[in-house]
Design a protein around this motif. Structure first.
Motif, PDB file in Angstrom:
ATOM      1  N   ALA A 218      -0.408  -2.671 -30.523  1.00 12.11           N
ATOM      2  CA  ALA A 218      -0.784  -1.603 -29.585  1.00 12.11           C
ATOM      3  C   ALA A 218      -2.295  -1.657 -29.388  1.00 12.11           C
ATOM      4  CB  ALA A 218      -0.368  -0.242 -30.123  1.00 12.11           C
ATOM      5  N   PRO A 219      -2.788  -1.762 -28.154  1.00 13.76           N
ATOM      6  CA  PRO A 219      -2.012  -1.738 -26.907  1.00 13.76           C
ATOM      7  C   PRO A 219      -1.298  -3.061 -26.670  1.00 13.76           C
ATOM      8  CG  PRO A 219      -4.325  -2.075 -26.444  1.00 13.76           C
ATOM      9  CD  PRO A 219      -4.238  -1.816 -27.912  1.00 13.76           C
ATOM     10  N   PHE A 220      -0.266  -3.011 -25.803  1.00  6.93           N
ATOM     11  CA  PHE A 220       0.531  -4.208 -25.576  1.00  6.93           C
ATOM     12  C   PHE A 220       0.711  -4.563 -24.109  1.00  6.93           C
ATOM     13  CE2 PHE A 220       4.619  -6.557 -25.333  1.00  6.93           C
ATOM     14  CZ  PHE A 220       4.239  -7.668 -26.085  1.00  6.93           C
ATOM     15  N   SER A 221       0.432  -3.659 -23.199  1.00  9.57           N
ATOM     16  CA  SER A 221       0.649  -3.937 -21.774  1.00  9.57           C
ATOM     17  C   SER A 221      -0.152  -5.152 -21.316  1.00  9.57           C
ATOM     18  CB  SER A 221       0.251  -2.729 -20.927  1.00  9.57           C
ATOM     19  OG  SER A 221       1.102  -1.650 -21.193  1.00  9.57           O
ATOM     20  N   HIS A 222       0.518  -6.085 -20.636  1.00 10.86           N
ATOM     21  CA  HIS A 222      -0.100  -7.295 -20.072  1.00 10.86           C
ATOM     22  C   HIS A 222      -0.715  -8.188 -21.155  1.00 10.86           C
ATOM     23  CE1 HIS A 222       0.502  -5.134 -16.364  1.00 10.86           C
ATOM     24  NE2 HIS A 222      -0.320  -4.196 -16.736  1.00 10.86           N
ATOM     25  N   ARG A 223      -0.109  -8.185 -22.356  1.00  6.94           N
ATOM     26  CA  ARG A 223      -0.678  -8.949 -23.469  1.00  6.94           C
ATOM     27  C   ARG A 223      -0.003 -10.303 -23.671  1.00  6.94           C
ATOM     28  NH1 ARG A 223      -3.921  -4.663 -22.937  1.00  6.94           N
ATOM     29  NH2 ARG A 223      -5.574  -4.670 -24.473  1.00  6.94           N
ATOM     30  N   LEU A 224       0.672 -10.825 -22.658  1.00 10.22           N
ATOM     31  CA  LEU A 224       1.271 -12.152 -22.766  1.00 10.22           C
ATOM     32  C   LEU A 224       1.074 -12.889 -21.447  1.00 10.22           C
ATOM     33  CD1 LEU A 224       2.885 -14.095 -24.571  1.00 10.22           C
ATOM     34  CD2 LEU A 224       4.975 -13.166 -23.552  1.00 10.22           C
ATOM     35  N   ALA A 225       0.573 -14.113 -21.536  1.00 13.00           N
ATOM     36  CA  ALA A 225       0.269 -14.902 -20.335  1.00 13.00           C
ATOM     37  C   ALA A 225       1.536 -15.280 -19.580  1.00 13.00           C
ATOM     38  CB  ALA A 225      -0.502 -16.152 -20.729  1.00 13.00           C
ATOM     39  N   PHE A 226       1.376 -15.536 -18.285  1.00  9.67           N
ATOM     40  CA  PHE A 226       2.488 -16.016 -17.472  1.00  9.67           C
ATOM     41  C   PHE A 226       2.475 -17.544 -17.347  1.00  9.67           C
ATOM     42  CE2 PHE A 226       2.180 -11.622 -15.801  1.00  9.67           C
ATOM     43  CZ  PHE A 226       3.486 -11.228 -16.084  1.00  9.67           C
ATOM     44  N   ASP A 227       1.349 -18.149 -17.658  1.00  8.75           N
ATOM     45  CA  ASP A 227       1.217 -19.597 -17.477  1.00  8.75           C
ATOM     46  C   ASP A 227       1.239 -20.326 -18.816  1.00  8.75           C
ATOM     47  OD1 ASP A 227       0.897 -19.096 -14.746  1.00  8.75           O
ATOM     48  OD2 ASP A 227      -1.271 -18.853 -14.961  1.00  8.75           O
ATOM     49  N   ASN A 228       1.585 -21.610 -18.754  1.00 10.41           N
ATOM     50  CA  ASN A 228       1.573 -22.483 -19.928  1.00 10.41           C
ATOM     51  C   ASN A 228       2.448 -21.952 -21.065  1.00 10.41           C
ATOM     52  OD1 ASN A 228      -0.392 -24.217 -18.676  1.00 10.41           O
ATOM     53  ND2 ASN A 228      -1.954 -22.686 -19.197  1.00 10.41           N
ATOM     54  N   MET A 229       3.598 -21.423 -20.682  1.00 10.42           N
ATOM     55  CA  MET A 229       4.568 -20.927 -21.654  1.00 10.42           C
ATOM     56  C   MET A 229       5.735 -21.907 -21.757  1.00 10.42           C
ATOM     57  SD  MET A 229       4.155 -18.025 -23.258  1.00 10.42           S
ATOM     58  CE  MET A 229       2.606 -17.119 -23.355  1.00 10.42           C
ATOM     59  N   PRO A 230       6.327 -22.072 -22.947  1.00 13.05           N
ATOM     60  CA  PRO A 230       7.535 -22.897 -23.066  1.00 13.05           C
ATOM     61  C   PRO A 230       8.628 -22.393 -22.140  1.00 13.05           C
ATOM     62  CG  PRO A 230       6.670 -22.322 -25.242  1.00 13.05           C
ATOM     63  CD  PRO A 230       5.894 -21.514 -24.246  1.00 13.05           C
ATOM     64  N   LYS A 231       9.436 -23.306 -21.641  1.00 11.31           N
ATOM     65  CA  LYS A 231      10.463 -22.963 -20.668  1.00 11.31           C
ATOM     66  C   LYS A 231      11.447 -21.931 -21.213  1.00 11.31           C
ATOM     67  CE  LYS A 231      13.643 -25.190 -17.403  1.00 11.31           C
ATOM     68  NZ  LYS A 231      14.216 -26.497 -16.968  1.00 11.31           N
ATOM     69  N   ASP A 232      11.794 -22.040 -22.501  1.00 10.80           N
ATOM     70  CA  ASP A 232      12.774 -21.102 -23.057  1.00 10.80           C
ATOM     71  C   ASP A 232      12.199 -19.692 -23.172  1.00 10.80           C
ATOM     72  OD1 ASP A 232      11.041 -21.943 -25.100  1.00 10.80           O
ATOM     73  OD2 ASP A 232      12.506 -21.429 -26.652  1.00 10.80           O
TER      74      ASP A 232
END
Length: 511
Positions: A218-232
């Protein structure tokens, strides 16, 4: 001396009397939340005049020429849903610990946070605790995850992807929001950067899980990228958003009732008995079976933050400027530009009048059934009246559902928004007056299902509305031409854009 005291006493009494007279107003203004404040300016008591009276007059006399084309569903665009991974997902033999997240914001911001929380748990091979939703600071809504979403469906839909528990084991009874609010805690992660990578979580959160058995983020909103992520990881985010997150049964039931009443309006003799038990029999009722959902995001926050002029005169300008200063202490960059500059750049939210003119120019007529999805419109019914004159068959939650049916959602902003979301997903056409979390979430979901969604060309409309000499035929031609490719056509996600708004290609496959 006695005379002086007497005079002083008289003035003090008069001042005291005036204070007593003003006390109720002062008390009300001090303790009324800003977002729900009673009207405090003349502009909020008096209806603003139409700003585009020439266009409005012509729109009221319009004749529809492309109505059939408007209602045509989208053609197959060569993509199909494929939230499932190409290879079967398997759970780790042993969980590394528990992931707990605290989510703020409104319903749709929390929805995205839930999807990211599942992804983080999968990245870390951890067990996810059903996310805790913070009390909404604007609407003061204390609705929990289980108040809004079908928790059993959520857990079952993701059982092959991650382990999920409704509550922490007794050993972790202490891990509450109050615990983290009172002191610095070693197992709390409060430094997750905006759009953090998968590696950041592995490097920074795994040690906490090993030491404490639980990590609270916390805080957690928008805390994970949309790019360069594994497909799964991308696929499981899609699966959460488009398959696992389903509203609770009573929201779905009421939503089905509203959709049925929009498609097949009851007769006058039935209008006072609009209860859920008659929904399944409504197919035989008369009606063209089509309706538009309009998300009219025109609340006071939006109006003030935009720094645009909405035709309420000097009093309204002063009221919004004061509100802007109180809420954001002058940190509103738009206020550096003139109204004309903001409008020509498409940075002004569309008023009810302007969105009505857009719909009329596209070809919708006064027989169009319109559902208004909105929590609270700045200016109330006075501001909406022009839109209602263009579309007299406009409905909303209150007009379609009885007070008994609305009992379980009354005063609960998240559930009201959930109902609007559900109806929006079942409409023939969805249109949002201004970008925002609701717009982004519904547009992405309807893209995933290949449903027609009109995206207003804000810059074009801003420029058209600035041209006061424009005739109705000229306005209509420009609007139609400017929205030919803005009615649900797929757009590939660009770097840093949200896959919840742009599900192609992460959540969809070539047909």
């Amino acid at each position: 001396m006695r005379h002086l005291r007497s005079g002083y006493s008289y003035r003090g009494g008069a001042m005291a009397g005036a204070f007593v007279f003003l006390l109720p107003f002062l008390f009300c203004s001090l303790f009324t939340p800003l977002s729900h404040a009673s009207p405090s300016t003349m502009s909020e008591w008096n209806a603003p005049k139409p700003r585009h009276s020439r266009l409005l007059k012509s729109a009221l006399q319009r004749k529809t020429s492309n109505e059939q084309q408007l209602w045509m569903p989208l053609a197959d665009q060569g993509w199909k849903t494929c939230a499932e991974s190409d290879t079967p997902s398997t759970l780790p033999e042993k969980s590394r610990g528990y992931i707990q997240v605290f989510l703020d914001g409104g319903l749709n911001q929390q929805r995205m946070g839930i999807c990211d929380a599942v992804a983080v748990a999968k990245i870390l091979n951890a067990t996810l605790v059903i996310p805790l939703l913070e009390v909404n600071s604007v609407w003061q809504d204390s609705s929990t995850f289980t108040d809004i979403f079908d928790v059993d469906h959520f857990i079952n839909a993701l059982k092959d992807d991650i382990s999920i528990v409704k509550e922490l084991p007794d050993d972790f009874y202490w891990s509450t929001r109050e615990y983290y609010a009172t002191a610095t805690r070693g197992n709390r992660v409060k430094t997750a950067p905006i759009h953090a990578s998968a590696n950041w979580y592995i490097e920074n959160v795994t040690p906490i899980l090993q030491s404490y058995g639980i990590a609270a983020i916390a805080p957690f909103s928008h805390r994970l990228a949309f790019d360069n992520m594994p497909k799964d990881i991308q696929r499981v985010r899609c699966k959460v958003n488009f398959q696992a997150l389903v509203f609770v049964p009573h929201i779905r039931a009421l939503g089905d009732a509203l959709v049925s009443r929009l498609k097949y309006p009851p007769s006058e003799s039935e209008s006072n008995t609009n209860y859920l038990k008659d929904v399944t029999d409504s197919r035989s009722k008369k009606g063209n079976g089509k309706f538009v959902v309009l998300h009219l995001r025109f609340d006071k926050d939006m109006a003030a933050h935009s720094a645009c002029d909405f035709g309420g005169g000097k009093a309204e300008k002063l009221a919004l400027a004061k509100y802007r200063q109180v809420m954001w202490q002058g940190r509103v960059l738009n206020s550096q530009f003139t109204d004309e500059e903001l409008r020509s750049q498409g940075r002004c939210p569309l008023t009810p009048e302007e969105i009505g003119l857009l719909l009329a120019a596209l070809g919708f007529d006064n027989s169009t059934r319109l559902y208004l999805a909105s929590h609270k419109v700045y200016g109330g019914e006075a501001r909406i009246s022009t839109l209602r004159s263009l579309f007299p068959l406009m409905e909303d939650k209150k007009s379609l559902a009885s007070s008994e049916e609305r009992t379980r959602i009354k005063g609960k902003a998240s559930l009201l928004a959930a109902l609007d979301y559900y109806v929006g997903m079942h409409s023939d056409i969805f249109i949002s007056a201004s970008p925002g979390n609701m717009h982004n979430a519904v547009v992405g979901h309807r893209t995933y299902l290949n449903l027609k969604t009109i995206r207003p060309n804000m810059a074009l409309l801003g420029q058209l509305f600035l041209n006061k000499s424009l005739t109705w035929p000229e306005f209509q031609e420009a609007v139609v031409e400017g929205h030919k490719n803005r009615q649900g056509q797929l757009r590939l996600r660009k770097p840093e854009q949200s896959l919840y708004t742009y599900p192609v290609p992460d959540c969809m496959c070539n047909a």
